[in-house]
Motif scaffolding. Structure first.
Motif, mmCIF file in Angstrom:
data_model
loop_
_atom_site.group_PDB
_atom_site.id
_atom_site.type_symbol
_atom_site.label_atom_id
_atom_site.label_comp_id
_atom_site.label_asym_id
_atom_site.label_seq_id
_atom_site.Cartn_x
_atom_site.Cartn_y
_atom_site.Cartn_z
ATOM 1 N N ILE A 96 3.359 -14.221 -3.559
ATOM 2 C CA ILE A 96 1.860 -14.247 -2.796
ATOM 3 C C ILE A 96 1.950 -12.678 -1.640
ATOM 4 O O ILE A 96 0.892 -12.091 -1.469
ATOM 5 C CB ILE A 96 1.606 -15.227 -2.168
ATOM 6 N N HIS A 97 3.620 -12.175 -1.002
ATOM 7 C CA HIS A 97 3.130 -11.470 -0.335
ATOM 8 C C HIS A 97 2.288 -10.133 -1.161
ATOM 9 O O HIS A 97 2.008 -9.326 -0.715
ATOM 10 C CB HIS A 97 4.155 -11.422 0.230
ATOM 11 N N HIS A 98 3.010 -9.543 -2.315
ATOM 12 C CA HIS A 98 2.700 -8.868 -3.597
ATOM 13 C C HIS A 98 1.162 -8.613 -3.607
ATOM 14 O O HIS A 98 0.848 -7.605 -3.267
ATOM 15 C CB HIS A 98 4.241 -9.013 -4.328
ATOM 16 N N THR A 199 9.919 -2.523 7.719
ATOM 17 C CA THR A 199 10.110 -1.691 6.583
ATOM 18 C C THR A 199 7.799 -1.559 6.514
ATOM 19 O O THR A 199 7.640 -1.196 5.584
ATOM 20 C CB THR A 199 10.546 -1.761 5.099
ATOM 21 N N HIS A 200 7.324 -2.438 7.020
ATOM 22 C CA HIS A 200 6.157 -2.469 6.981
ATOM 23 C C HIS A 200 5.111 -2.142 7.984
ATOM 24 O O HIS A 200 4.152 -1.537 8.332
ATOM 25 C CB HIS A 200 5.172 -3.912 6.864
ATOM 26 N N LEU A 201 6.241 -1.243 9.059
ATOM 27 C CA LEU A 201 5.327 -0.501 9.819
ATOM 28 C C LEU A 201 6.110 0.973 10.127
ATOM 29 O O LEU A 201 5.581 2.151 10.640
ATOM 30 C CB LEU A 201 6.159 -1.230 11.300
ATOM 31 N N TYR A 228 13.861 0.449 0.988
ATOM 32 C CA TYR A 228 13.577 1.290 -0.268
ATOM 33 C C TYR A 228 11.686 0.253 -0.294
ATOM 34 O O TYR A 228 11.861 -0.121 -1.702
ATOM 35 C CB TYR A 228 13.871 2.128 -1.383
ATOM 36 N N HIS A 229 11.194 0.235 -0.132
ATOM 37 C CA HIS A 229 10.318 -0.884 0.204
ATOM 38 C C HIS A 229 9.361 -0.741 0.225
ATOM 39 O O HIS A 229 8.590 -1.355 -1.201
ATOM 40 C CB HIS A 229 10.482 -1.226 1.646
ATOM 41 N N ASN A 230 8.644 1.550 -0.139
ATOM 42 C CA ASN A 230 7.743 1.599 -0.631
ATOM 43 C C ASN A 230 7.234 1.614 -1.987
ATOM 44 O O ASN A 230 6.736 1.822 -2.284
ATOM 45 C CB ASN A 230 7.514 2.958 0.641
ATOM 46 N N HIS A 232 9.687 -0.047 -3.702
ATOM 47 C CA HIS A 232 9.627 -1.191 -4.550
ATOM 48 C C HIS A 232 7.850 -1.935 -4.501
ATOM 49 O O HIS A 232 7.614 -2.568 -5.278
ATOM 50 C CB HIS A 232 10.233 -2.497 -3.473
ATOM 51 N N HIS A 233 6.947 -1.907 -3.653
ATOM 52 C CA HIS A 233 5.496 -2.293 -3.940
ATOM 53 C C HIS A 233 4.925 -1.259 -4.949
ATOM 54 O O HIS A 233 4.482 -2.313 -5.257
ATOM 55 C CB HIS A 233 4.710 -2.277 -2.028
ATOM 56 N N LYS A 234 5.752 -0.534 -4.847
ATOM 57 C CA LYS A 234 4.784 -0.207 -5.616
ATOM 58 C C LYS A 234 5.743 -0.431 -7.805
ATOM 59 O O LYS A 234 4.119 -0.599 -8.572
ATOM 60 C CB LYS A 234 4.743 1.416 -6.006
HETATM 61 ZN ZN LIG Z 1 6.803 -6.141 1.038
#
Ligand SMILES: [Zn+2]
Ligand SMILES: [Zn+2]
Length: 297
Positions: A96-98, A199-201, A228-230, A232-234
């Motif tokens: 859901i977060h993604h 990592t969201h800030l 390396y969350h950017n 990962h989200h992509k």
């Molecule tokens: Zn995230």
């Protein structure tokens, strides 16, 4: 968003665990110091951390590789010791977060502030039933369902009873429980929570400026590479989070190493072309909106 009722079980457990973790430092300094208990703490920290990053996250939430049953059982047992819910429910929250990043439906929505994303979201009850339609694949895995059913038992046995029992072998059962049980748990919790908050800030957004996820070496350093969350989200199904060989991503190295002895397979990688295309797109968007780019580094 309607205000939710407090989850007193979570609040009291989290508060007690913090108090016991602080007490474990007093115990080490003033009551009994055992190198064996400290070593056990490190082993339990490594095992339960990799079970969250390599297991709950990169295997169960985003099937980014396949794992041998023995490894899956290891992840499920030590993941339970991480006291972050069952793999099934953790994965549903994470999917859901993604899907809903930065919206009210995101369980750890950073738009509600650092502390909400870090820990406060756990202090409230979520009255919604877990949406199993988001995890059909996991509901078909009998071991994931077994862990979901016995999650609490496993968390207590692997997270507390076994450290206590092992500690009794060298005459320090309470020290082993405090260090490998509670001090380890608090360190691991705040590392995991940092992925949802820091990592969201804080950090850079080289692959996408659509959402708040960022790349941060420091979070990667404390979370076995999850910072390396950017990226990962992509590219969620890539088994790597840090794509360069020198990026600090021990979870990637662990999964890759196990592929050499047949414990993992089908490691998914995003092609270099797709990655470069994403980078180029970000450069174009920044060039078109210089004011926006000032906030996005
Ligand atoms: Zn995230
Ligand atoms: Zn993810």
């Amino acid at each position: 968003m309607p205000e939710r009722a407090y989850n007193w079980t979570n609040i009291l457990f989290i508060a007690s665990a913090h108090i016991l973790a602080l007490f474990s430092i007093v115990y080490l300094a003033a009551i009994q110091f055992s190198w064996a208990s400290v070593a056990l703490g490190f082993i339990w920290l490594a095992a339960s951390s990799i079970s969250i990053t390599g297991g709950y996250h990169r295997l169960f939430s985003h099937p980014s590789y396949k794992a041998h049953l023995g490894l899956r059982l290891f992840y499920l047992c030590f993941g339970a010791a991480g006291a972050q819910n069952s793999a099934l429910k953790w994965s549903i929250d994470h999917r859901i977060h993604h899907k809903e990043t930065d919206t009210d439906n995101d369980p750890y929505n950073i738009e509600r502030g650092f502390w909400w994303a870090h820990i406060l979201w756990i202090f409230y009850k979520d009255e919604r039933e877990p949406d199993l339609s988001l995890a059909r694949d996991l509901t078909l895995d009998p071991w994931v369902m077994w862990q979901d059913k016995y999650y609490l038992h496993l968390a207590i046995v692997v997270g507390a009873v076994i450290p206590f029992g092992l500690g009794s072998l060298w005459g320090d059962p309470w020290g082993a429980l405090l260090i490998a049980g509670f001090l380890r748990l608090i360190l691991q919790w705040h590392a995991t929570f940092s992925v949802n908050s820091f990592t969201h800030l804080v950090g850079s957004r080289p692959f996408s400026i659509d959402g708040s996820a960022r790349d941060s070496f420091w979070t990667a350093f404390i979370t076995l590479g999850e910072g390396y969350h950017n990226f990962h989200h992509k590219f969620q199904v890539d088994y790597r989070n840090g794509i360069r060989w020198y990026h600090f991503d021990p979870t990637k190295w662990f999964v890759w190493s196990l592929s050499k002895i047949g414990l993992t397979s089908d490691l998914k990688r995003t092609t270099r072309e797709r990655i470069e295309r994403a980078r180029a797109q970000v450069r174009v968007l920044r060039a078109q909106a210089p004011a926006r780019s000032q906030n996005s580094s």
